[in-house]
Design a protein around this motif. Sequence first.
Motif: not given
Length: 237
Positions: A93, A95-96, A98-99, A178-179, A181-182, A198, A201, A219
């Motif tokens: 993932d 997104s995870k 990146i977080a 992250q932005q 990616l949304g 994409y 990112v 992704l």
Amino acid sequence: MNEFLQFAGQYWWLVFPLFGMTMGAIGTVNKQRELSARRRHREQLELIRMQGGEVAASRPAPAVAAPAAGDDLRRVEAQHDDVTHRWLDYELDVSKLIAYPAMSDGRQPLTAAFLRAKKVADNLRPAAGETPSPERAKEYRDAVTDYEVAFELAERDARRVKAAAFTPDERKRLETAQQLLGVAVDQAASPNERQVAYRRVRQELDGLIWLSDEAVENLEKKVALELPSATPPEPAA
């Protein structure tokens, strides 16, 4: 009768030694009886033990429930798989990642320890259909326990530090990624917008976070989703 009374009157003092001798004789008899009773009791017990041993020898020993070892092995394998799935939730993932970038950074001590524990557990896992020895099964069980503990420590630390290991400019790039990616996975965006987002990112993450081939593939599948087709109007009655 008178003679006996005269004798008793003259030799009354003999009553005490005679009494002692009599009581001693009675005590000796009682002691012999007690010893004899104990001897018979021991003999009876010995006979019972012998008979019990003969019965046990003639009767086959009850079978021990063997499936318990197999059940324990399956439980350990399920525990192993559960930890791996929890790790893949981060690994696949973006997104995870990146977080919580520390989960993919092998330079972090706790993450490196987790990856080493994962390798040990994977190598000790029995092959399909294999029945490991008790010693090997225990070694595998201990390795899976270490694997789970190492993962929980690495996850807790990654959620605590987040992007603290990066410079302010690098953290800004992570926020931008992250932005974007949304937008890249937003089905409301056009295909062209998704593709541009994409690519951005991937540029922002280049040199910051290593993405596995599986994470990139997942992704790309999300980015390549087509816009939902409009529902055709129902024909007029």
